[in-house]
Design an enzyme around this catalytic site. Structure first.
Site, PDB file in Angstrom:
ATOM      1  N   LEU A 276       0.815  -1.208   0.000  1.00  0.00           N
ATOM      2  CA  LEU A 276       0.000   0.000   0.000  1.00  0.00           C
ATOM      3  C   LEU A 276       0.844   1.250   0.000  1.00  0.00           C
ATOM      4  O   LEU A 276       0.365   2.333  -0.267  1.00  0.00           O
ATOM      5  CB  LEU A 276      -0.846   0.019   1.273  1.00  0.00           C
ATOM      6  CG  LEU A 276      -2.256  -0.529   1.128  1.00  0.00           C
ATOM      7  CD1 LEU A 276      -2.917  -0.545   2.485  1.00  0.00           C
ATOM      8  CD2 LEU A 276      -3.067   0.304   0.155  1.00  0.00           C
ATOM      9  N   ARG A 277       2.124   1.096   0.329  1.00  0.00           N
ATOM     10  CA  ARG A 277       2.945   2.267   0.564  1.00  0.00           C
ATOM     11  C   ARG A 277       3.007   3.188  -0.649  1.00  0.00           C
ATOM     12  O   ARG A 277       2.988   4.401  -0.522  1.00  0.00           O
ATOM     13  CB  ARG A 277       4.352   1.851   0.973  1.00  0.00           C
ATOM     14  CG  ARG A 277       4.991   2.853   1.882  1.00  0.00           C
ATOM     15  CD  ARG A 277       6.461   2.584   1.987  1.00  0.00           C
ATOM     16  NE  ARG A 277       6.771   1.441   2.801  1.00  0.00           N
ATOM     17  CZ  ARG A 277       7.010   1.531   4.112  1.00  0.00           C
ATOM     18  NH1 ARG A 277       6.953   2.692   4.702  1.00  0.00           N
ATOM     19  NH2 ARG A 277       7.316   0.477   4.803  1.00  0.00           N
ATOM     20  N   GLY A 278       3.060   2.586  -1.816  1.00  0.00           N
ATOM     21  CA  GLY A 278       3.124   3.380  -3.038  1.00  0.00           C
ATOM     22  C   GLY A 278       1.919   4.285  -3.170  1.00  0.00           C
ATOM     23  O   GLY A 278       2.032   5.478  -3.431  1.00  0.00           O
ATOM     24  N   THR A 281       1.922   7.072  -0.505  1.00  0.00           N
ATOM     25  CA  THR A 281       2.895   8.113  -0.819  1.00  0.00           C
ATOM     26  C   THR A 281       2.395   8.971  -1.970  1.00  0.00           C
ATOM     27  O   THR A 281       2.519  10.191  -1.955  1.00  0.00           O
ATOM     28  CB  THR A 281       4.241   7.488  -1.214  1.00  0.00           C
ATOM     29  OG1 THR A 281       4.582   6.537  -0.238  1.00  0.00           O
ATOM     30  CG2 THR A 281       5.308   8.533  -1.317  1.00  0.00           C
TER      31      THR A 281
END
Lengths: 339, 606
Positions: A276-278, A281
């Site tokens: 999910l980080r993408g 961000t």
């Protein structure tokens, strides 16, 4: 110490400047990785940022320059201080982590001087402490030694430095924006560390002679008279500083419409970015960008401007795929936004 | 300003003459820049250094910095022994702060650890020395020049981090002391240098000169920002040396020759426009370029963004020619043969990085050792070691019970261990007999291995042999980007100089080993050697040579893997593998994946 090169006097490199400004507006975006050839002004830009940032309030005499308003996130020493704590204004730290730094210097160690001279066991803070609430800059990040990488990965994720060594047991806040730079020709970065960087920027040497001449001319003028050169660009730098301050004030109110949210998700799915980080961000960076542009609603335009920086280092690697990551992001963008 | 025609790339400019000119330009303003002197220790280098000592300002200290210098010694730090003894803080002055205003002679610069080089480079840049532990107390001016004494051979090189900041790269290796004789009268004396030094601050630079230098740097691929900047400073110094207050195209030509030419990574393309450009040997039409309008001496003309054209102006041609003429001929041939930058520079700067038992790495225990800069004192263990002896050591004279008596033998330092990396050297037979498609498989295997090992931070290098000799295609690297680019143009065909290939592999393995890494050789061949070490044809001699080279590899103790890629595994190949002490793996239908998994399996087994 002489003045840093003024941020506004950097010729070109818009993507890098944009990424650094976004990190200055919203540190939660998670750092900037700058990849490019040697001598393209990577270090210059990062050091210039130091001269640009608005000063911050900090607890006086705190070794970790805690935010007086931080509440529970204060360091143990500040928690022990009486409630109305004395405050001072400090420049935001931009700390250089030199290649070949030893672990003691990074995490901090037993204060040898006091131990030897006075027989006291006390903690001497390291670079991580100095970088708290500021920027930690690692040049040649891809040449960083493995055990330091492990250490950084952990601290960057938790925002806290835990030292358990030489009879010391210390924990202190270490929230910083990680800025790394390097030359991809000299080696790759561990995927785990890569993932810690919110934005990644690829910079290239400008190809046209005119801007090259311009860069050399400014650099030369700066080296001959740093103070005069800095004074000349001060008004421009002040404007940028005001933009950062305005954007910070605006940021909490920036709204992300559902349609934009959906576009972001579709883009990440099209690229197959892990985790999910993408996506997170991408949205945070788009919000900061909107704030920086003085707008209160994120639109697809913001998303498109920030997508390459937010996503290109998160693609799954395929050693046999010839196309660069930037190309793949652009390709996916044209598919998603055409629909 | 001079009226004479600008010096054409002096066809007769001797390397020694140029070396002395560079020396003079450097001596005018040493702080913040430097010279890389590539030469073995010997009379030529000594002669150059003697001249340097003569020309630098009186009182300038020339201090030799050993390549093994540690960070503490470099920047200064706490003197353990004295602090303990005196019971108060005793700071040891670092090498760099002590060199302020002087010149640092970096001995064996090619062996400088990257960390050390990075510190020297950063200090050069900022002119300020920041000590490791106490930032506030230790920020002091620290301006010095560097002379890097580079004794590298073969694949070694001074780390680019440092090299980028040194204006003059001088190669004295081809010179003998006979060459240094006649040029004595060309050296400016100390007085002229002094005069030039006084003039330097006022020297202005024409835009034209700036443009010419930037254009030349771009055309030669000599690097950006730092290279033209260094050239600009050199041009200024050159003008000051000639007693002019304005740097002209002549000075630009000197700067291009001395600063930019040694950094060339490609040959300039033929000038795309301007047919009227004079042939390089006739004097160019200099009037309009040699008599620039008198500008105010202030060079602060930053706003003029759009006045510059996109192409280097005509004057640049001359400067470019000057630089081109100064590119060493060997390099020229190399650049023509391949379009990538000098392999010798590549992957440089890692030598000596991974010293064992150094200061970096994971702590793995303690050992007794006297404290010295760079070692990590383990205080707790030291005190523990001293504790049992306290009663015995107490004498009536100093009976106070609060101080602890430490002796030299009590000191314990933390032992650190650094995992050495493996460098896999692929030795690929690119001859006609090894079917061409094998090459594609070898490339694939290298890329797969790299994709796998960039996580472990191991390195890969590729050597190919065909025709009569071996060629280093990919210097040890971890970079996939780089590997792809270098392997893209792997040529095939010709004889099988197996012995030359093994020899090259041996040399590279030795270099890698000296750098602190563990080399592993992977040989992909059918073993049908037919070119001897001397380059002659003939199977018998070729095989003998190959076996001998193989035995040498074995004697040196390098691990190796022999992948036989011929359709029918041959006895000959097996014999050579035996001589090498290699693991023999016949892989007649080797695919990229099969080769890479064989290498991994072999590596795991040892």
């Amino acid at each position: 110490m002489r003045e840093p090169f003024p941020f506004s006097a950097i010729v070109g490199q818009e993507e890098m400047k944009q990424a650094l400004l976004i990190a200055a507006v919203d540190p939660v975006v998670g750092g900037v990785l700058v990849f490019g050839d040697r001598g393209t002004g990577k270090s210059t830009a990062v050091r210039a940022l130091a001269g640009l940032l608005p000063p911050m309030r900090a607890v006086r005499d705190c070794r970790y320059h805690c935010d007086p308003a931080a509440g529970a996130a204060l360091c143990a020493e500040c928690q022990a201080r009486e409630a109305p704590r004395a405050e001072i204004l400090l420049p935001v730290p931009v700390v250089d982590m030199p290649l070949g730094a030893t672990e003691d210097r990074v995490v901090g160690a037993l204060d040898l001087e006091r131990a030897l001279a006075h027989g006291e066991k006390s903690f001497e803070p390291g670079l991580l402490a100095r970088a708290n609430r500021g920027f930690l800059y690692i040049d040649e990040v891809n040449l960083l030694e493995d055990h330091l990488v492990d250490l950084l990965i952990d601290v960057a994720a938790s925002g806290e430095n835990v030292v358990e060594r030489e009879g010391l047991s210390v924990r202190h806040p270490a929230r910083f924006v990680l800025v790394g730079s390097g030359n991809p020709e000299e080696g790759e970065l561990r995927p785990q560390l890569l993932d810690r960087f919110g934005l990644s920027v690829e910079i290239t040497t400008p190809q046209d002679i005119a801007s090259r001449i311009d860069i050399v001319r400014r650099r030369d003028a700066y080296e001959r008279d740093p103070a005069g050169f800095a004074a000349k660009w001060a008004p421009e730098d002040t404007r940028t500083r005001q933009r950062i301050e305005a954007a910070r004030a605006l940021l909490p109110g920036v709204d992300v419409p559902d349609a934009v949210l959906e576009s972001a998700t579709r883009l990440c799915m099209a690229l197959g970015t892990d985790g999910l980080r993408g996506e997170l961000t991408l949205l945070r960076a788009a919000r900061a960008l909107a704030a920086l542009m003085g707008e209160t609603t994120v639109n697809d335009g913001h998303l498109q401007r920030i997508a390459p920086s937010s996503l290109r280092h998160r693609l799954r690697r395929d050693p046999l795929d010839e196309a660069g990551s930037s190309v793949r992001v652009t390709r996916a963008m044209s598919e998603v936004f055409a629909a | 300003m001079t009226e004479s025609a600008p010096t054409q790339p002096p066809a007769g400019a001797s390397p020694w003459g140029d070396a002395l000119l560079a020396l003079a330009l450097f001596a005018i303003d040493p702080p913040g820049t430097g010279v890389c002197l590539h030469a073995p220790a010997g009379p030529v280098r000594d002669a150059w250094l003697q001249n340097l000592a003569r020309l630098v300002p009186a009182g300038t200290a020339l201090r030799k910095m050993p390549a093994t210098i540690g960070e503490e010694a470099l920047l200064g730090g706490l003197d353990f022994a004295a602090t303990l003894h005196g019971g108060r803080r005793v700071v040891q002055r670092g090498f760099l702060p002590a060199s302020d205003g002087g010149i640092v002679l970096a001995a064996m610069a090619e062996r400088l650890a990257p960390g050390t080089a990075a510190i020297v480079a950063a200090t050069l840049d900022e002119g300020v020395c920041r000590a490791a532990r106490d930032p506030a107390a230790h920020e002091k001016p620290c301006r010095f020049g560097v002379v890097a004494l580079d004794e590298s051979i073969a694949e070694e090189a001074v780390t680019p981090v440092l090299l980028d900041r040194l204006a003059f790269l001088i190669d004295l290796t081809p010179l003998s002391h006979h060459d240094c004789a006649g040029a004595a009268d060309t050296i400016p004396d100390a007085q002229r240098i002094l005069a030039a030094r006084n003039l330097l601050g006022t020297v202005s630079v024409e835009d034209e000169v700036l443009e010419a230098l930037c254009g030349t740097a771009a055309a030669l691929g000599a690097g950006f920002v730092r290279a033209p900047l260094l050239a600009l400073h050199a041009a200024r110094a050159s003008a000051a040396l000639a007693g002019r207050s304005t740097a002209t195209m002549e000075d630009a030509a000197v700067a291009a020759r001395l600063v930019l030419a040694p950094r060339a990574t490609r040959l300039p393309a033929e000038p795309p426009k301007d047919e009227a450009e004079p042939p390089p040997d006739s004097p160019p039409d200099e009037p309009q370029q040699d008599q620039p309008p008198q500008n105010p001496p202030d060079a602060n003309k930053d706003e003029s963004e759009n006045e510059t054209k996109n192409m280097p102006p005509e004057g640049a041609e001359m400067v470019l020619e000057a630089a081109k003429a100064a590119i060493p001929s060997g390099l020229l041939a190399q650049l023509m043969a391949a379009d990538f930058s000098r392999p010798a520079r590549a992957g440089a700067g890692k030598a000596g990085a991974r010293q064992k038992g150094g200061v970096r790495g994971r702590p793995v225990g303690v050992r007794a050792a006297p404290p010295s800069p760079g070692l990590r004192l383990n205080l707790i263990e030291t005190l523990r070691a001293a504790a049992p002896w306290q009663r015995l050591r107490r004498t009536p004279a100093n009976a106070s019970a609060t101080t602890i008596k430490l002796r030299r033998e009590d000191f314990r330092v933390t032992r650190v261990e650094q995992r050495t990396r493996t460098t896999t050297i692929f030795l690929v037979d690119a001859s006609g007999s090894s079917a061409l498609n094998r090459l594609a498989e070898a490339k694939g295997a290298v890329e797969l291995l790299l994709a796998d090992c960039y996580q472990r931070r191991d390195e890969v290098a590729v050597l190919a042999f065909r025709g009569r000799a071996a060629q280093l295609l990919l210097p040890p690297t971890r970079s996939l980007v780089r590997a792809k680019r270098s392997l893209g143009s792997l040529p095939g065909g010709g004889g099988t100089p197996l012995a030359a290939g093994l020899e090259a592999g041996f040399l590279l393995a030795e270099t890698v080993k000296r750098g602190g890494d563990t080399p592993t050789l992977v040989l992909l061949t059918d073993g049908r050697a037919n070119v001897s070490l001397s380059g002659e044809g003939g199977r018998v001699q070729a095989e003998q040579d190959a076996r001998q080279a193989g035995r040498r590899l074995r004697a040196a103790g390098h691990k190796s893997l022999f992948v036989d890629i011929s359709p029918r595994p041959s006895e000959q190949a097996r014999r050579i593998a035996q001589d090498m002490g290699a693991l023999y793996v016949p892989l007649p239908y080797a695919s990229a994946a099969a080769v890479s998994s064989a290498v991994r399996a072999a590596a795991a087994r040892r």
